[in-house]
Design an enzyme around this catalytic site. Sequence first.
Site, PDB file in Angstrom:
ATOM      1  N   ASN A   5      38.968 -79.227  37.638  1.00  0.00           N
ATOM      2  CA  ASN A   5      38.580 -78.798  38.959  1.00  0.00           C
ATOM      3  C   ASN A   5      39.579 -77.353  39.245  1.00  0.00           C
ATOM      4  O   ASN A   5      41.103 -77.781  39.317  1.00  0.00           O
ATOM      5  CB  ASN A   5      39.380 -80.210  39.554  1.00  0.00           C
ATOM      6  N   ASP A   6      38.917 -77.171  40.181  1.00  0.00           N
ATOM      7  CA  ASP A   6      39.927 -75.070  39.577  1.00  0.00           C
ATOM      8  C   ASP A   6      40.412 -75.503  41.071  1.00  0.00           C
ATOM      9  O   ASP A   6      41.722 -74.898  40.895  1.00  0.00           O
ATOM     10  CB  ASP A   6      38.731 -74.270  40.001  1.00  0.00           C
ATOM     11  N   THR A   7      40.422 -76.405  41.813  1.00  0.00           N
ATOM     12  CA  THR A   7      41.506 -76.850  43.038  1.00  0.00           C
ATOM     13  C   THR A   7      42.915 -77.691  43.409  1.00  0.00           C
ATOM     14  O   THR A   7      42.931 -77.694  44.837  1.00  0.00           O
ATOM     15  CB  THR A   7      40.578 -77.178  43.914  1.00  0.00           C
TER      16      THR A   7
END
Lengths: 788, 788
Positions: A474-476
């Site tokens: 989850n890059d965010t």
Amino acid sequence: MNYGYFSEDNREYIITRPDTPTPWINYLNNGKYCAMVSNTGGGYSFYIDPKENRILRYRYNNIPVDRPGRYLYLRDRETSEYWSPTWQPTMKKLDDYKCAHGLGYTKISSSYQGINSEVLYFVPPNDDLELWILTVKNETSKLKNLDLFSYAEFCIWDADSDQKDLQYNLNIAVSKYDEEINSMVYNLFSLLNGLFFFYSSNNIETYDGDRESFIGNYRSEENPIGVEKGACSNSIALGGNPIAATSSKITLKPNETKKVIFLLGLSQNKTKIKEFISKYDNIDKIESSFKELKNNWNNYLKGFEANTPDKNFNLIVNIWNPYQCKTTFDWSRYVSFYETGIGRGIGFRDFNQDTLGVCDRLPKKVRQKLLITAGIQFESGKVYHLYYPITKKGDFPNYTNQQQVFFGDDHLWMIFALSNYIKETGDYSILKENVPYVEGTIENMYDHLKRAIEFTKNHTGPHGFPLIGTADWNDTLQLRGPHKQGESIMVAMQYHKALLDLYDIAQQSGINDDCLEFKKLADEMKDLLNKKAWDGEWYIRAFDDDGTVIGSHKNKEGRIFLNTQSWAVFSGIAPKERALKCMNSVRKYLVTDYGIKLLNPPYSRFYPKFGGISSFTPGLKENGSIFSHTNPWAEIAECIIGRGNYAYEYYEKIAPTTKNNIADIHRAEPYVFAQMITGNDHPKFGNARNSWLTGTAAWTLKAATDWILGIRPEFKGLLIDPCIPESWNGFNVIRNYRNSIYKIIVQNPDHISKGIQEIIVDNKNINGNLIPIFNDNKSHEIVVKMGE
Amino acid sequence: MNYGYFSEDNREYIITRPDTPTPWINYLNNGKYCAMVSNTGGGYSFYIDPKENRILRYRYNNIPVDRPGRYLYLRDRETSEYWSPTWQPTMKKLDDYKCAHGLGYTKISSSYQGINSEVLYFVPPNDDLELWILTVKNETSKLKNLDLFSYAEFCIWDADSDQKDLQYNLNIAVSKYDEEINSMVYNLFSLLNGLFFFYSSNNIETYDGDRESFIGNYRSEENPIGVEKGACSNSIALGGNPIAATSSKITLKPNETKKVIFLLGLSQNKTKIKEFISKYDNIDKIESSFKELKNNWNNYLKGFEANTPDKNFNLIVNIWNPYQCKTTFDWSRYVSFYETGIGRGIGFRDFNQDTLGVCDRLPKKVRQKLLITAGIQFESGKVYHLYYPITKKGDFPNYTNQQQVFFGDDHLWMIFALSNYIKETGDYSILKENVPYVEGTIENMYDHLKRAIEFTKNHTGPHGFPLIGTADWNDTLQLRGPHKQGESIMVAMQYHKALLDLYDIAQQSGINDDCLEFKKLADEMKDLLNKKAWDGEWYIRAFDDDGTVIGSHKNKEGRIFLNTQSWAVFSGIAPKERALKCMNSVRKYLVTDYGIKLLNPPYSRFYPKFGGISSFTPGLKENGSIFSHTNPWAEIAECIIGRGNYAYEYYEKIAPTTKNNIADIHRAEPYVFAQMITGNDHPKFGNARNSWLTGTAAWTLKAATDWILGIRPEFKGLLIDPCIPESWNGFNVIRNYRNSIYKIIVQNPDHISKGIQEIIVDNKNINGNLIPIFNDNKSHEIVVKMGE
């Protein structure tokens, strides 16, 4: 409401009205020359790299949407009326319209006042150019004198600079007519060895190289002054915006049909252009190239064919999902109508997952790319987050500046990709290939995998779980605390699975020394997870930098996250009872009509300490959308715990075919998966966004073939372990595996989801459910009888 | 053909038809909030930094041109017909149209079927917002029920990312209606302390926050579905493209007039928005703010007023050129309709030259900025090529990677700017201000200037001339040889002038120690130039890396360059005979109908070893266009050698007023200078490109005031040294200088160009032509009699 349907053989999607909710596109692509085309002729093209070598320009996010494109105009010389046979850009109402997106080609047919036309677009398999073939027929009883105009707008090569350095770019391009080759020829004044050409098989009567001359001031593609007047102005672009606009004449007797061929491509020199023209200025030769294209795709698809009671499932699994997987393998998240191909490199994590979707069909290409991308690993075991396909260099994204410069998960995906590759091919030799690290030292692939493990082992936080670094899958989820001590439970689960996979690899390839260590580490992590990450009804998602738990019943927002439930099962850390419990929580809290949400409840405002995840409005992207990529993991988890009905229900919820009749809600193409479907916390619940380039493609294919149908390559054979809806009587699959064809017939007389009573291979009963490797270039019949 | 005229008092340019060849724009700007607006309402806005803080979106280089903008639609509820009172975006033919671009405001008036409207746009001097004020009058004999729609499209804050990271940006914005303040309110979900608002003084009946809901699919600003239907759909943007669209009702009796005020701005919070609304929701208050704006400009312009026999000259020198100079001082080459404000920082060289255009009027701001930018100098004396106004940090452009990382000239411009500043203000204290170098060490400004000299002294090539580095003033003359030994004759001349200027500075400020050294170095360079850079009829331009001469009769292409002729004279290195000879060569080889070309003949193809200069097609940009910036240097040179007719002829050739009646050829605005006019080697000879932001603004003003009119500040007084066309009887100037007002009357009874017989100051004859410094806040009358 629907805008189209799948053709009878399922190899085309037929769009029946042009005003689709979003442009519905197709990729015409030989792996180097890539053209995207929408159902109304919009789109752009590039050569190898979409930033550095952009050919046709596109105005992203424009209004009107989807401009420019590969445009044709027909004009009746008697009435001066004109229209576009692909609807755009004139958007004049057509009497008839049909767009067929096929495998590697798009054909748009229409009719206007008795003039029928068909435009076929494709990129030939072996040459770096695109073909537009117009067939036009006069179905009136009168002689028709038509003008035919073509329009292609060039990007000034570097697509980033093209959008921002106007004061430079608008002074460097040349586009003019070359009579000798009846083509418009475009190049940059400084491009010594490059030449773009746009050829017409009809004699070019007038032309424009300069956009403004053709379009006119305060006009657009919708109403070019050239088309309105019935003639281009024979302009040369010397600077300005270069285009290739041409006009020619077509006279058609009643019932007469004519064909016009347009070629657009790039070349080193004029001699090469002449070769291209002589090769393709011939309908027979084009037809044979088109046939080759179709054959290539047929051969590609032949590797796996399922025949189940669900026709929609068959057409996704057999045709459209593998087709999408080839696209994600070629272009990752790089270039689409939403990904501009200019902001970032190719994700290491993305690429490795994309291999899963094509490994059975393209093992050599997968092998080659796996070895190249392993070169962006550091000696410490971590990897660059991104790599650039032309330079083969790695990079981190800008937003890592303030963070620990690694992503918790990136390096682990190598192990999954390698394990999958070896199970598919049996090619252990890849482990012995020497590959450099970023620092320049060289080790073999197996050592690279070991270093990936070591990196995670050496970077754990206060609770003993892997540090999340900049972020994980989850890059965010950017845990931006000052101590850099955020821990990822998802990475911990992936680490556990990677350890088991590497254990298997080591054992199978006879490198036994390391096995014990891998097993020990895996067991330790499993224990730790069950001790510290179990929240009572589900597994938590992470620990923040200050030790606060994320994804727990203690949180008001972000209480439960999908990924640590599906991965708890998939990675094998969840004991049976917990596996059931956490997947039941998924069902209770996260499942919606249009798929499974990433988390619940979404964050209602921005929290700087969580970063990007809370920068999205609730229900979008990582803040509680149905992030499609994660749904197949839940399907796999359900298969593992044996709930075939649930697995299949989840599969169907995001399956594009199920969106065909709710296209106004879904909006994106009903033949490919989209990155995201808006969650139920958003007023536009059910809208799909960012179609085509998503890890969903590979993982959903895996969930369908390996887990629902349960035809799963293992190191020593093909495992048969279906987990299907109870309603099914059975199904058949034909699958290529290790140089043999496996014809598998699965019978389900008791209407169960999971369980095998007996397997008969070539008329002989076998023990267990692992079908041996024949490696004999022959067909084998496998009859599987399901039962308790 | 003309598209407009200057108003009677010259303080407005009135455009009389909307379809100008390019958008003709204006800057509405308080130095922080900046809005650009075209003659049809197109344009965008930003706050302080055009990349980081973009407010309204703009689609550069779009077709149709000039979208979007600050749009209004009027719709007749009886007939459902709608139109735009600013022509764009509906482009419906208006019965009457007029756009007045004034100083800091734009007013567009039109009439459609008896409904008269006027839209006034301006940015108030003291608040960071923009005002749109609509006045609408019913000139029919019937009651009119109208719908009024407004449209503003937001950029998602970071203008670079807005163009390329769609998959992120389209999920983070919120735009909705806030009834309490009758406004649309927009922010980023993650922007904790920011709020954009769009207020209407009319009661908002319907609204849209979401672009697609208002515009409709496959539509554009030209025909929004909302306007067509007569009502917005009350959409909220939660992700997607945020806009502020509103509708309200206007009922007008015959002859009735109503006003509607729109405010668009940004604010920290809602309380502040309410303050803004209460401040501006009042026509009286707006009028007083508008008056203040006008007063500010009147005061600004008052500093220099010329009255000559040439009305066009007067209006440029007194009004439009100083107006443009303020814009270049504020925004350098950063942000226009052609400069996107996202590709680069502010040029050090550009900024320093821009000070010349405003130093007399804004000495404090100039002082402040000079000190800041000096902070991007290195200890070695070189400077970064670019700086970023928010961070105050320096940078080199990307294309320096392969080069010596310095520009041959950049650092020398500091000396010219400082010298000009001191001559204008007498403020020697600036020399003692401490300023850091990039490395962190601190020295005073005088030492900074000395280090600039030292850098050039220490970086010379095989012929003894300064190394060109990456490039010199001509950014595109990139001598890319392997030895990095390219030498710039232009820099050598600038170095000579810089030495003399610094000599003067040192002497005037009593730092005599260095003077001898400066003089010695200057003399040496002068000798060297006359020995090795004289080509017979003109001065050469450079030596290539391999020692080959550039800009010589020996070259087939690029034989003669303008800059080394004008600078040979301007810098004082050319002996009288050579000065005449080289300027005669300029006249013979470079002067065209529309100005003086940069070089001749242009390069006919790309030469990698010369780089960028030959990447432009012949006649464009640095490859032989009339690069406007360089023309005033030639005018100054002609003044120095006393040829007033030529100087004035060259002045007029590029003066925008002379383009008013050939607007179809010139294309750009006839009230500001453009960076470039296409040269006579190009089929579009005479087209101006890249208007507004150009060093031409400052230098042409200097050429006009200091050299043609010859009213020139020196260290010890105001020099009077006109060089005018012989036809003039004389002229008057009122000039502020060192806290006094100089009323100068120049008489030219003998119709000569140059030469002064006597000067009478306050009724007393003085010796020489240097008027003393009074510093007494009084007016003084200076009568100048020209004569041999």
